[in-house]
Design a protein around this motif. Structure first.
Motif, PDB file in Angstrom:
ATOM      1  N   ALA A 169       0.832  -1.194   0.000  1.00 29.03           N
ATOM      2  CA  ALA A 169       0.000   0.000   0.000  1.00 29.03           C
ATOM      3  C   ALA A 169       0.870   1.248   0.000  1.00 29.03           C
ATOM      4  CB  ALA A 169      -0.901  -0.012   1.237  1.00 29.03           C
ATOM      5  N   ARG A 170       0.439   2.251  -0.727  1.00 27.49           N
ATOM      6  CA  ARG A 170       1.128   3.540  -0.703  1.00 27.49           C
ATOM      7  C   ARG A 170       0.832   4.218   0.625  1.00 27.49           C
ATOM      8  NH1 ARG A 170      -0.765   6.531  -5.992  1.00 27.49           N
ATOM      9  NH2 ARG A 170       0.624   8.128  -5.143  1.00 27.49           N
ATOM     10  N   GLN A 171       1.864   4.776   1.241  1.00 26.67           N
ATOM     11  CA  GLN A 171       1.736   5.308   2.587  1.00 26.67           C
ATOM     12  C   GLN A 171       1.667   6.834   2.599  1.00 26.67           C
ATOM     13  OE1 GLN A 171       1.269   3.407   5.344  1.00 26.67           O
ATOM     14  NE2 GLN A 171       1.204   1.696   3.886  1.00 26.67           N
ATOM     15  N   PHE A 172       0.732   7.348   3.389  1.00 28.68           N
ATOM     16  CA  PHE A 172       0.565   8.783   3.564  1.00 28.68           C
ATOM     17  C   PHE A 172       0.572   9.096   5.054  1.00 28.68           C
ATOM     18  CE2 PHE A 172      -1.192   7.723  -0.502  1.00 28.68           C
ATOM     19  CZ  PHE A 172      -0.798   8.766  -1.330  1.00 28.68           C
ATOM     20  N   ILE A 173       1.330  10.107   5.427  1.00 25.48           N
ATOM     21  CA  ILE A 173       1.414  10.528   6.820  1.00 25.48           C
ATOM     22  C   ILE A 173       0.500  11.724   7.020  1.00 25.48           C
ATOM     23  CG2 ILE A 173       2.919  11.554   8.576  1.00 25.48           C
ATOM     24  CD1 ILE A 173       5.233   9.981   7.270  1.00 25.48           C
ATOM     25  N   ILE A 174      -0.418  11.622   7.982  1.00 26.76           N
ATOM     26  CA  ILE A 174      -1.308  12.725   8.317  1.00 26.76           C
ATOM     27  C   ILE A 174      -0.647  13.604   9.369  1.00 26.76           C
ATOM     28  CG2 ILE A 174      -3.569  13.390   9.202  1.00 26.76           C
ATOM     29  CD1 ILE A 174      -3.664  11.969   6.510  1.00 26.76           C
ATOM     30  N   ASN A 175      -0.511  14.863   9.064  1.00 25.81           N
ATOM     31  CA  ASN A 175       0.029  15.852   9.988  1.00 25.81           C
ATOM     32  C   ASN A 175      -0.980  16.080  11.111  1.00 25.81           C
ATOM     33  OD1 ASN A 175       0.862  18.173  11.320  1.00 25.81           O
ATOM     34  ND2 ASN A 175       0.957  19.446   9.492  1.00 25.81           N
ATOM     35  N   GLY A 176      -0.676  15.558  12.294  1.00 22.41           N
ATOM     36  CA  GLY A 176      -1.618  15.629  13.413  1.00 22.41           C
ATOM     37  C   GLY A 176      -1.399  16.783  14.364  1.00 22.41           C
ATOM     38  N   ARG A 177      -0.678  17.791  13.932  1.00 28.76           N
ATOM     39  CA  ARG A 177      -0.455  18.931  14.835  1.00 28.76           C
ATOM     40  C   ARG A 177      -1.773  19.587  15.248  1.00 28.76           C
ATOM     41  NH1 ARG A 177       1.760  24.976  13.630  1.00 28.76           N
ATOM     42  NH2 ARG A 177       1.514  25.701  15.781  1.00 28.76           N
ATOM     43  N   PHE A 178      -2.792  19.527  14.392  1.00 27.54           N
ATOM     44  CA  PHE A 178      -4.062  20.178  14.703  1.00 27.54           C
ATOM     45  C   PHE A 178      -4.685  19.654  15.991  1.00 27.54           C
ATOM     46  CE2 PHE A 178      -5.343  16.433  12.300  1.00 27.54           C
ATOM     47  CZ  PHE A 178      -6.531  16.031  12.884  1.00 27.54           C
ATOM     48  N   LEU A 179      -4.312  18.442  16.395  1.00 20.45           N
ATOM     49  CA  LEU A 179      -4.873  17.849  17.604  1.00 20.45           C
ATOM     50  C   LEU A 179      -4.280  18.437  18.880  1.00 20.45           C
ATOM     51  CD1 LEU A 179      -4.970  14.200  16.288  1.00 20.45           C
ATOM     52  CD2 LEU A 179      -6.969  15.591  16.880  1.00 20.45           C
ATOM     53  N   ALA A 180      -3.271  19.281  18.743  1.00 20.62           N
ATOM     54  CA  ALA A 180      -2.676  19.938  19.912  1.00 20.62           C
ATOM     55  C   ALA A 180      -3.322  21.284  20.203  1.00 20.62           C
ATOM     56  CB  ALA A 180      -1.168  20.119  19.697  1.00 20.62           C
ATOM     57  N   SER A 181      -4.238  21.734  19.364  1.00 20.96           N
ATOM     58  CA  SER A 181      -4.810  23.077  19.487  1.00 20.96           C
ATOM     59  C   SER A 181      -6.249  23.025  19.977  1.00 20.96           C
ATOM     60  CB  SER A 181      -4.767  23.788  18.128  1.00 20.96           C
ATOM     61  OG  SER A 181      -3.463  23.819  17.609  1.00 20.96           O
ATOM     62  N   GLN A 182      -6.702  24.140  20.540  1.00 25.02           N
ATOM     63  CA  GLN A 182      -8.115  24.284  20.876  1.00 25.02           C
ATOM     64  C   GLN A 182      -8.919  24.203  19.582  1.00 25.02           C
ATOM     65  OE1 GLN A 182      -9.295  24.604  24.018  1.00 25.02           O
ATOM     66  NE2 GLN A 182     -11.403  24.584  23.315  1.00 25.02           N
ATOM     67  N   PRO A 183      -9.890  23.285  19.497  1.00 23.46           N
ATOM     68  CA  PRO A 183     -10.564  23.055  18.211  1.00 23.46           C
ATOM     69  C   PRO A 183     -11.283  24.283  17.670  1.00 23.46           C
ATOM     70  CG  PRO A 183     -11.039  21.295  19.781  1.00 23.46           C
ATOM     71  CD  PRO A 183     -10.371  22.381  20.546  1.00 23.46           C
ATOM     72  N   VAL A 184     -11.101  24.526  16.367  1.00 28.25           N
ATOM     73  CA  VAL A 184     -11.880  25.520  15.618  1.00 28.25           C
ATOM     74  C   VAL A 184     -12.402  24.818  14.375  1.00 28.25           C
ATOM     75  CG1 VAL A 184     -10.599  27.506  16.517  1.00 28.25           C
ATOM     76  CG2 VAL A 184      -9.786  26.359  14.456  1.00 28.25           C
ATOM     77  N   GLY A 185     -13.025  25.571  13.467  1.00 24.61           N
ATOM     78  CA  GLY A 185     -13.699  24.946  12.329  1.00 24.61           C
ATOM     79  C   GLY A 185     -12.806  24.087  11.461  1.00 24.61           C
ATOM     80  N   VAL A 186     -11.592  24.556  11.150  1.00 19.53           N
ATOM     81  CA  VAL A 186     -10.725  23.772  10.271  1.00 19.53           C
ATOM     82  C   VAL A 186     -10.280  22.475  10.954  1.00 19.53           C
ATOM     83  CG1 VAL A 186      -9.934  25.759   8.950  1.00 19.53           C
ATOM     84  CG2 VAL A 186      -8.642  25.046  10.974  1.00 19.53           C
ATOM     85  N   HIS A 187     -10.204  22.493  12.282  1.00 20.11           N
ATOM     86  CA  HIS A 187      -9.839  21.271  13.006  1.00 20.11           C
ATOM     87  C   HIS A 187     -10.967  20.241  12.927  1.00 20.11           C
ATOM     88  CE1 HIS A 187      -7.119  24.093  15.563  1.00 20.11           C
ATOM     89  NE2 HIS A 187      -6.532  23.726  14.440  1.00 20.11           N
ATOM     90  N   ARG A 188     -12.209  20.716  12.922  1.00 21.85           N
ATOM     91  CA  ARG A 188     -13.341  19.797  12.744  1.00 21.85           C
ATOM     92  C   ARG A 188     -13.241  19.096  11.404  1.00 21.85           C
ATOM     93  NH1 ARG A 188     -17.029  16.974  15.295  1.00 21.85           N
ATOM     94  NH2 ARG A 188     -17.726  18.757  16.555  1.00 21.85           N
ATOM     95  N   VAL A 189     -12.902  19.835  10.357  1.00 22.49           N
ATOM     96  CA  VAL A 189     -12.772  19.238   9.029  1.00 22.49           C
ATOM     97  C   VAL A 189     -11.683  18.166   9.034  1.00 22.49           C
ATOM     98  CG1 VAL A 189     -12.188  19.699   6.617  1.00 22.49           C
ATOM     99  CG2 VAL A 189     -13.608  21.321   7.883  1.00 22.49           C
ATOM    100  N   ALA A 190     -10.520  18.489   9.591  1.00 26.16           N
ATOM    101  CA  ALA A 190      -9.422  17.527   9.636  1.00 26.16           C
ATOM    102  C   ALA A 190      -9.814  16.288  10.434  1.00 26.16           C
ATOM    103  CB  ALA A 190      -8.181  18.176  10.238  1.00 26.16           C
ATOM    104  N   THR A 191     -10.448  16.502  11.572  1.00 26.53           N
ATOM    105  CA  THR A 191     -10.862  15.386  12.426  1.00 26.53           C
ATOM    106  C   THR A 191     -11.785  14.429  11.683  1.00 26.53           C
ATOM    107  OG1 THR A 191     -10.630  16.679  14.464  1.00 26.53           O
ATOM    108  CG2 THR A 191     -12.125  14.793  14.534  1.00 26.53           C
ATOM    109  N   GLU A 192     -12.799  14.971  11.019  1.00 24.02           N
ATOM    110  CA  GLU A 192     -13.773  14.111  10.337  1.00 24.02           C
ATOM    111  C   GLU A 192     -13.160  13.430   9.119  1.00 24.02           C
ATOM    112  OE1 GLU A 192     -16.487  13.319  11.730  1.00 24.02           O
ATOM    113  OE2 GLU A 192     -16.381  14.833  13.314  1.00 24.02           O
ATOM    114  N   LEU A 193     -12.314  14.122   8.373  1.00 21.18           N
ATOM    115  CA  LEU A 193     -11.671  13.489   7.224  1.00 21.18           C
ATOM    116  C   LEU A 193     -10.777  12.336   7.666  1.00 21.18           C
ATOM    117  CD1 LEU A 193     -10.699  16.541   4.983  1.00 21.18           C
ATOM    118  CD2 LEU A 193     -12.344  14.751   4.434  1.00 21.18           C
ATOM    119  N   VAL A 194     -10.008  12.533   8.719  1.00 21.60           N
ATOM    120  CA  VAL A 194      -9.125  11.472   9.214  1.00 21.60           C
ATOM    121  C   VAL A 194      -9.941  10.296   9.727  1.00 21.60           C
ATOM    122  CG1 VAL A 194      -7.443  10.878  10.998  1.00 21.60           C
ATOM    123  CG2 VAL A 194      -7.200  13.013   9.731  1.00 21.60           C
TER     124      VAL A 194
END
Length: 374
Positions: free
Chosen positions: A15-40
């Motif tokens: 399988a081709r491997q992709f690394i998800i940048n999880g830095r967003f999980l260290a921040s107080q959630p805002v709208g763009v973090h919701r998008v990242a969370t649901e996509l992941v």
């Protein structure tokens, strides 16, 4: 899931491997973090549930040490990568440790000097509405967004409008950008905490709901002017979010007595506020997508929005449109929903019909297809 055009099987059956940048999980959630969370979350589920897909693509969630609490709550396998945290982790640690795998960043910022990367730019609001952001924020985004657009393999965004703005700003060419519309069905995941109504002294249908933000492009002072008019003096406007009455007053805005501020609320409390509101009001002058009205619409609450930015694209025929700069028109539209139950019912049905078409499963499939097509 059918293979996208141009996709090639990974070498030697791996399988081709992709690394998800999880830095967003260290921040107080805002709208763009919701998008990242649901996509992941949804992309992981699609891969887990489809062995054929899992043979073609793998996603690894990498996080800095200070993101572990939220990563654990996400329910997706993750790996803590050191050293460093914050911007230094994203720009130094992450690309240095990623090897040959593609780094996927979903919250506006990725490792700018790495070429083997895919980054989602939700908008270029820092260019469209610079007064909404601090000087340091503006400087950083004006530096890193064009670098990402030039160097990264693909730019993702959330609407055709955002794509056009990215192109117009010279950040990336159109052929390098893929549009992935957000979903809004995450609002169904959490049960409604009705206690928030009692805490705020509210009852079902006796209030209009809106976002509390002092950012210029959110245009909330226009709603304050509408609810100060005689036609709405007996109606309640509830503003949820971090901006307080004192912040609006300090910014020079008159806040009428029929406006209530909730402060930050939980997802469960927000669902209860959405479901029990007479309507949701969103007068933004520009949006890269516009999740809040669609969240309300998915729960059957009519939405009034300004015909600006990506809002007509996102809300389509499911919302009522009123000019962003006309308090009298907003007053009339809001009063009509209160005064005519049949009108409200028709708007609610249209809202739900549109919102049901925007799912995170669909968005995650589009993301995986895009990555496989690189």
């Amino acid at each position: 899931m059918p293979a996208p055009a141009g996709a090639r099987a990974a070498g030697r059956g791996q399988a081709r491997q992709f690394i998800i940048n999880g830095r967003f999980l260290a921040s107080q959630p805002v709208g763009v973090h919701r998008v990242a969370t649901e996509l992941v979350r949804h992309a992981h589920s699609l891969i887990e549930d489809d062995p054929a897909l899992a043979r073609r693509i793998g996603m690894k969630l990498w996080i800095p040490a200070d993101a572990e609490e939220r990563a654990a709550a996400l329910g997706v396998p993750y790996r803590v990568i050191g050293p460093l945290t914050g911007n230094a982790w994203e720009q130094l640690t992450l690309p240095a440790r990623a090897g040959r795998d593609t780094v996927v960043s979903l919250c506006n910022v990725g490792p700018v000097l790495r070429r083997n990367a895919v980054t989602m730019l939700h908008d270029v609001q820092v260019l469209l509405s610079p007064e909404s952001y601090s000087a340091n924020f503006r400087r950083w985004y004006r530096l890193q967004q064009p670098l990402a657009g030039e160097r990264h393999r693909r730019i993702l965004t959330v609407s055709e409008f955002a794509r056009d703005q990215i192109v117009e700003a010279g950040v990336a060419p159109a052929e390098k950008i893929t549009v992935i519309h957000n979903g809004c069905d995450h609002v169904l995941a959490d049960g409604a905490d009705e206690r928030v109504l009692e805490k705020l002294g509210l009852t079902q249908g006796d209030y209009a709901l809106a976002l509390s933000s002092t950012q210029a492009h959110k245009n909330i002072p226009m709603l304050l002017r509408a609810f100060a008019r005689p036609e709405l003096k007996d109606r309640i406007l509830v503003l949820f979010g971090s901006a307080s009455r004192e912040q609006f007053v300090a910014a020079g805005h008159h806040v009428p007595s029929n406006v209530r501020f909730t402060g930050r609320v939980s997802d469960n409390e927000l669902r209860a506020l959405y479901e029990n509101a007479q309507l949701f009001a969103f007068p933004s002058t520009t949006e890269g997508f516009g999740l809040p009205p669609l969240e309300a619409m998915r729960l059957g609450t009519p939405a009034i929005v300004a015909p600006c930015g990506a809002l007509p694209e996102a809300c389509s025929d499911g919302a009522l449109y009123v000019p962003f700069d006309d308090p009298a028109a907003w007053t009339k539209a809001i009063a009509a929903i209160y005064d005519n139950p049949q009108h409200r019912g028709e708007l609610a049905a249209r809202a739900l019909g549109r919102a049901k078409r925007l799912t995170w499963d669909r968005a995650a499939r589009n993301l995986l297809n895009t990555l496989l097509s690189l």
